[in-house]
Motif scaffolding. Structure first.
Motif, short mmCIF file in Angstrom:
data_model
loop_
_atom_site.label_atom_id
_atom_site.label_comp_id
_atom_site.label_asym_id
_atom_site.label_seq_id
_atom_site.Cartn_x
_atom_site.Cartn_y
_atom_site.Cartn_z
N LYS A 217 5.92 6.65 12.38
CA LYS A 217 5.82 5.24 12.73
C LYS A 217 4.81 5.09 13.85
O LYS A 217 4.99 5.65 14.94
CB LYS A 217 7.18 4.68 13.16
CG LYS A 217 8.21 4.65 12.04
CD LYS A 217 9.51 4.01 12.51
CE LYS A 217 10.51 3.93 11.37
NZ LYS A 217 11.79 3.29 11.80
N GLN A 218 3.74 4.33 13.54
CA GLN A 218 2.66 4.13 14.52
C GLN A 218 2.18 5.45 15.11
O GLN A 218 1.96 5.59 16.32
CB GLN A 218 3.09 3.18 15.64
CG GLN A 218 3.08 1.72 15.22
CD GLN A 218 4.27 1.37 14.34
OE1 GLN A 218 5.40 1.68 14.67
NE2 GLN A 218 4.01 0.74 13.21
N GLY A 219 2.07 6.45 14.24
CA GLY A 219 1.51 7.73 14.62
C GLY A 219 2.48 8.73 15.21
O GLY A 219 2.14 9.90 15.38
N LYS A 220 3.73 8.31 15.51
CA LYS A 220 4.72 9.22 16.07
C LYS A 220 5.70 9.64 14.99
O LYS A 220 6.06 8.85 14.12
CB LYS A 220 5.45 8.57 17.24
CG LYS A 220 4.56 8.27 18.44
CD LYS A 220 5.34 7.62 19.57
CE LYS A 220 4.42 7.33 20.75
NZ LYS A 220 5.16 6.68 21.87
N TRP A 221 6.16 10.90 15.08
CA TRP A 221 7.07 11.44 14.07
C TRP A 221 8.50 11.51 14.62
O TRP A 221 8.72 11.98 15.73
CB TRP A 221 6.61 12.85 13.65
CG TRP A 221 5.38 12.82 12.80
CD1 TRP A 221 4.09 12.92 13.23
CD2 TRP A 221 5.33 12.70 11.38
NE1 TRP A 221 3.22 12.84 12.18
CE2 TRP A 221 3.95 12.72 11.02
CE3 TRP A 221 6.27 12.58 10.37
CZ2 TRP A 221 3.52 12.63 9.70
CZ3 TRP A 221 5.85 12.48 9.05
CH2 TRP A 221 4.49 12.51 8.73
N GLY B 90 0.79 -1.23 0.00
CA GLY B 90 0.00 0.00 0.00
C GLY B 90 0.82 1.27 0.00
O GLY B 90 0.28 2.37 -0.12
N ARG B 91 2.11 1.15 0.10
CA ARG B 91 2.97 2.33 0.10
C ARG B 91 3.21 2.79 -1.33
O ARG B 91 3.44 1.98 -2.24
CB ARG B 91 4.29 2.00 0.78
CG ARG B 91 5.36 3.08 0.64
CD ARG B 91 6.56 2.78 1.48
NE ARG B 91 7.69 3.66 1.18
CZ ARG B 91 8.67 3.93 2.02
NH1 ARG B 91 8.67 3.38 3.22
NH2 ARG B 91 9.66 4.75 1.67
N THR B 92 3.20 4.10 -1.52
CA THR B 92 3.55 4.71 -2.81
C THR B 92 4.61 5.76 -2.57
O THR B 92 4.45 6.66 -1.73
CB THR B 92 2.33 5.35 -3.49
OG1 THR B 92 1.35 4.33 -3.76
CG2 THR B 92 2.73 6.01 -4.80
N ASP B 93 5.72 5.67 -3.28
CA ASP B 93 6.82 6.62 -3.16
C ASP B 93 6.88 7.48 -4.42
O ASP B 93 6.94 6.93 -5.54
CB ASP B 93 8.15 5.90 -2.99
CG ASP B 93 8.24 5.12 -1.70
OD1 ASP B 93 7.67 5.57 -0.69
OD2 ASP B 93 8.87 4.04 -1.70
N HIS B 94 6.91 8.78 -4.26
CA HIS B 94 7.22 9.69 -5.36
C HIS B 94 8.66 10.17 -5.16
O HIS B 94 8.97 10.74 -4.10
CB HIS B 94 6.25 10.86 -5.40
CG HIS B 94 4.90 10.51 -5.96
ND1 HIS B 94 3.88 10.01 -5.18
CD2 HIS B 94 4.43 10.53 -7.24
CE1 HIS B 94 2.83 9.77 -5.93
NE2 HIS B 94 3.13 10.08 -7.19
N TYR C 264 0.61 4.89 4.89
CA TYR C 264 0.26 3.50 4.59
C TYR C 264 0.40 2.66 5.85
O TYR C 264 1.02 3.07 6.83
CB TYR C 264 1.17 2.94 3.49
CG TYR C 264 2.60 2.72 3.92
CD1 TYR C 264 3.05 1.46 4.27
CD2 TYR C 264 3.48 3.80 4.01
CE1 TYR C 264 4.36 1.27 4.70
CE2 TYR C 264 4.79 3.60 4.43
CZ TYR C 264 5.22 2.34 4.77
OH TYR C 264 6.50 2.15 5.20
N ALA C 265 -0.17 1.47 5.80
CA ALA C 265 -0.06 0.50 6.91
C ALA C 265 -0.36 1.15 8.26
O ALA C 265 0.43 1.06 9.20
CB ALA C 265 1.31 -0.15 6.91
#
Length: 921
Positions: free
Chosen positions: A885-889, A817-821, A850-851
């Motif tokens: 990651k899991q909502g933390k930056w 589900g990840r998309t990288d530009h 994603y995820a």
């Protein structure tokens, strides 16, 4: 973590220490032997034989094979010595060569027979040695020929032949006979049985007298070879007979002094002539210097003090030459170290294969100084520990070294770690001992296990003395390989850069890029090797079947088309071997640093190279993007154009392991590849192009996909593939081809198929005209049958700013589900915009959410990145990695930056080494 910190402190100390002149010991032992062992070593050796089964076995076999010759000489004393290759009749004092080939011998007649010179510099020979028993005694006819075996005829009949047809077999024959005499000298020293002394002395006296009265060869071509020749070999680094003669003399010294007193001056004179020639000839700026120094050091150790000789040249003279003095072709250990080692990185200025040899030679000198001179060479030259500690940087995740230049990749030699431990133990340096003990246990878990190490010991005198049992501190645990490598490592003195996202042999990714700076380098522009699934899938080609003297080396293996690089107009090249064509590091992330740093989800480097033959500017931006703990891909954007225009073509070469290669359009449709004779020398291109065969081509502007597959049916059936996606461009052709086998890996154990018998799968993209505004834009991903590709699709996009003609945009969609530009700009002061994303940087990766709550944003050497819901700004060009990651930056930034997330503005200080949470309470 504690070991990492200790290691960094240790390396920091090494960086700050300075070199100095090495003082001679105030007193040195006067008794013999003194090179391999000391007089006290006799009892130690007898104790070893009595207590260790391997030692008794070696001694018994040594005695048994030597007594065959003492039995023969009992009835004919000259049986062995008469088989030496000598000028028995002519007593020639002069030897004449033409380049790398023996021509003739002559000059005034010496009072004694002189030592015959070998046939050629290389090993190729039409005539080989007979068995020792079949050698014609006193073999020397009026034409200067030898009686050797014709290898081309059945049963190899013996016939008279010119020495130039015998390769290096003459020196090999003499070394065998000297080796028998050395073994006999050792047995005499141990047993005091005179039969062994008589055998050894007869050979030694004959040979060394012959050296004394023979002069250095003269090159009739007046060429470079004149500066390389030794007294017995075409290269001073291959004076193998001297390595044998030194311990022979050392063990036999007391017997010779008692029975040949009138010849002792001649023996010493012969040794000094040998050493003086090695000082006068050779190569000072690479591994040759150390090989030469080893010969000179051994001569110095075995001679008496200066005062014993009328010319004042004795032990101190030659040892000091090794330590501190330099001539035009022989540098001291200190001068060579200052020239060759980068004091910041510890890397030696040659390719990995030769660097490992040099570091091992230096480490062996450390051991010799400790044992023979009671002197701590590491303390005098602290860069040596730095160099040894840095060697793991050469490692791919499978623990094999990089393959650039004249390298045969293999597992890292751990002998130099042993030497650093021994040096630390001998001189009471606990921090050094602990560091290298942990490193040794990491790379060689069986180290220190004497029962494991003493199986199948070779039958050699050296087996008793070379290595005392290694005792490792049991309290020091094995280190982790991640503690000894860096996520990104740059060594300017060899124009080499490494990127890693970990060191797991199966799932980690690594890029090794190299230019051509230093010794034993190739003409390769900005070349790269790619790792995946346990192997270097995109390898360097190697040296060639006949090393660097072969035609395949000169025409193919050392040239651009054998490497993963871009060749301009079919002519890109420059001098190989000692080369001075490095790339320039424009920007990178993370910063090149000491080992033990934190691995990041994105790495990148942007390199510049001026290709001198075509006067072309080239840049290569390469990146690793990690999409999950066990998945990720490589990005490669290669721009190339001639300085003054007139570009004919730019050829992107990529070679991969495997047995099958498929090439289709990116959507899977057939490209209708057709056989072709393009990619050839015809058209005034490099000879290397003619080494490509089974070539097929399609002229297409479509995006393409290539898949290289290794059949793993003999290793579990989990076939390994490298998947390559490349953006299409107008005026482009794509090729599949076969190249010569990947010789660099042909000796590597455990490969999935016979490398030597399998041509190398090759993909070539040819861009007609320039390749700057139409760069080569590629994504690589390794996968296996059981671990299939994690990429769903690769596509490309253009910036909304029409003025950005050389912009590269890539969209990578992953199955999770990840998309990288991905944004790549050649000028970081320009701005690229696409679908609400804006980048002002060399390189950027912008992923979606994603995820759950995971997201990655990266800005490389830039000042602005804007993405949906997030923005990053800096006042100076910086590298910023921002991850959710899991909502933390979390953030890593090389400069102060302003981050806006969901409308919330945050001021973030620079922090390059450890990620910080900026959303945590």
């Amino acid at each position: 973590m504690r070991r990492i910190l200790l290691g960094l402190c240790f390396l920091s100390f090494l960086n700050s220490a300075s070199g100095q002149e090495i003082p001679l010991p105030e007193s040195m032992p006067q008794a013999h032997p003194r090179v391999l062992t000391t007089p006290e070593g006799k009892q130690e050796t007898w104790n070893l034989i009595k207590t260790e089964e391997w030692a008794k076995d070696v001694f018994d076999k040594l005695r048994e094979r030597t007594e065959k010759y003492t039995d023969l000489t009992a009835t004919r004393p000259d049986w062995l010595l008469s088989r030496l290759a000598m000028y028995w009749k002519s007593h020639a004092t002069e030897v004449y060569i033409k380049g790398e080939t023996f021509d003739h011998a002559g000059g005034e007649k010496a009072p004694y027979p002189t030592v015959r010179y070998t046939g050629t510099r290389g090993t190729a020979a039409t005539h080989g040695r007979p068995r020792l028993a079949d050698i014609v005694p006193y073999d020397d006819d009026d034409n200067g020929n030898v009686t050797f075996c014709n290898n081309a005829l059945p049963d190899r009949p013996m016939e008279s032949v010119h020495p130039s047809k015998t390769g290096r077999n003459i020196e090999s024959l003499n070394c065998e006979i000297l080796g028998i005499a050395r073994d006999a000298a050792f047995l005499y020293w141990m047993t005091e049985e005179e039969k062994f002394a008589k055998l050894a002395a007869g050979v030694f006296d004959t040979y060394m007298t012959g050296i004394y009265y023979r002069n250095v060869p003269v090159d009739l071509n007046h060429g470079h070879q004149q500066t390389l020749v030794g007294l017995t070999s075409f290269e001073v680094i291959h004076e193998d007979a001297l390595h044998i003669a030194v311990p022979l003399y050392d063990f036999l010294y007391d017997y010779l002094k008692a029975n040949y007193p009138q010849k002792m001056e001649i023996y010493a004179g012969a040794f000094k002539k040998w050493a003086d020639n090695i000082i006068a000839n050779g190569v000072p700026h690479n591994n040759w210097d150390l090989l030469q120094a080893r010969f000179i050091m051994n001569v110095g150790l075995v001679l008496e003090d200066n005062k014993a000789y009328a010319d004042g040249k004795g032990r101190e003279y030659y040892i000091d030459y090794v330590m501190n003095r330099s001539s035009i072709r022989q540098w001291s250990l200190t001068r060579l170290a200052e020239y060759g080692f980068d004091s910041k990185t510890g890397i030696w200025a040659e390719c990995p294969g030769y660097s490992s040899v040099v570091i091992n030679d230096y480490a062996n000198f450390v051991n010799q100084f400790d044992n023979n001179l009671r002197y701590d060479l590491v303390k005098a030259m602290p860069v040596l520990s730095k160099a040894v500690a840095t060697t793991p940087q050469y490692l791919f995740p499978n623990r094999m070294i990089c393959g650039f230049g004249d390298t045969h990749p293999g597992y890292l030699n751990t002998n130099f770690f042993v030497r650093m431990i021994q040096n630390a133990q001998a001189n009471g340096k606990k921090e050094q001992e602990d560091y290298f003990t942990a490193l040794l246990k990491c790379l060689n878990p069986g180290a220190g296990n004497e029962k494991a190490e003493k199986k199948n010991v070779r039958v050699s005198v050296n087996s008793f003395f070379e290595d005392k049992p290694l005792t490792l501190n049991p309290e020091v645990q094995a280190g982790k390989i991640e503690e000894y490598v860096s996520p990104l490592f740059h060594a300017p003195n060899v124009s080499w850069l490494v990127q890693r996202n970990g060191m797991d042999p199966r799932s980690s990714l690594m890029i090794s890029q190299n230019g051509s700076e230093g010794n034993h380098m190739h003409a390769n522009g900005i070349s790269m090797e790619l790792y995946g699934k346990g192997y270097v899938l995109g390898p360097d080609a190697g040296i060639g079947l006949f090393l660097y003297s072969g035609l395949d080396y000169a025409e193919y293996y050392s040239q651009f088309p054998s490497h993963n690089t871009v060749c301009v107009d079919g002519i890109s090249s420059y001098p190989v071997m000692k080369s001075n064509h490095s790339f320039e590091l424009l920007s990178c992330f993370p910063a090149s640093a000491e080992p033990g740093g934190e691995f990041t989800s994105v790495t990148y480097s942007n390199l510049y190279f001026r290709e001198p033959e075509s006067r072309a500017d080239q840049t290569r931006m390469m990146s690793i993007v990690t999409t999950a703990p066990e998945t990720g891909y490589y990005v490669d954007v290669f721009r190339s154009r001639k300085e003054k225009g007139g570009d004919k073509m730019h050829d992107y070469f990529y070679h991969n392991l495997g047995q099958t290669l498929t090439l289709t359009a990116a959507d899977g449709t057939d490209l209708n590849l057709q056989p072709t004779e393009e990619l050839a020398f015809a058209g005034a291109h490099l000879y290397a192009y003619s080494y490509l065969y089974d070539k097929k081509v399609a002229a297409t502007g479509k995006d393409v996909k290539a898949t290289f597959t290794i059949d793993m049916k003999d290793k579990g059936g989990d076939d390994i593939s490298m998947n390559l996606w490349m953006k299409g461009e107008p005026d482009r052709e794509v090729f599949t081809a076969l190249s010569p086998m990947t010789e660099g890996l042909s000796r590597t154990p455990g490969m999935p198929y016979n490398i030597k018998e399998q041509p190398t799968l090759t993909f070539v993209a040819r861009q007609h005209g320039e390749a700057w505004n139409r760069p080569f834009v590629a994504v690589y991903e390794p996968s296996t049958r059981k671990e299939p590709s994690a990429i769903q699709a690769v596509s490309y996009f253009d910036a909304e700013e029409t003025a950005l003609t050389d912009f590269a945009g890539i969209c990578v969609k992953s199955k999770n589900g990840r998309t990288d530009h991905i944004f790549s700009l050649s000028d970081a002061t320009q701005t690229a915009t696409y679908q609400g994303m804006k980048v002002k940087a060399d390189y950027a990766v912008i992923s979606n959410r994603y995820a759950g709550d995971n997201r990655t944003l990266f800005m490389g050497n830039g000042t602005q990145l804007i993405a949906p819901g997030v923005s990053i700004r800096t006042s100076v060009p910086a590298n910023v990695l921002l991850e959710q990651k899991q909502g933390k930056w979390y953030i890593l930034s090389s400069a102060f930056c302003t981050v806006v997330i969901g409308g919330k503005k945050m001021k973030v200080e620079a922090a390059q080494k450890t990620k910080r949470c900026i959303s945590c309470p």
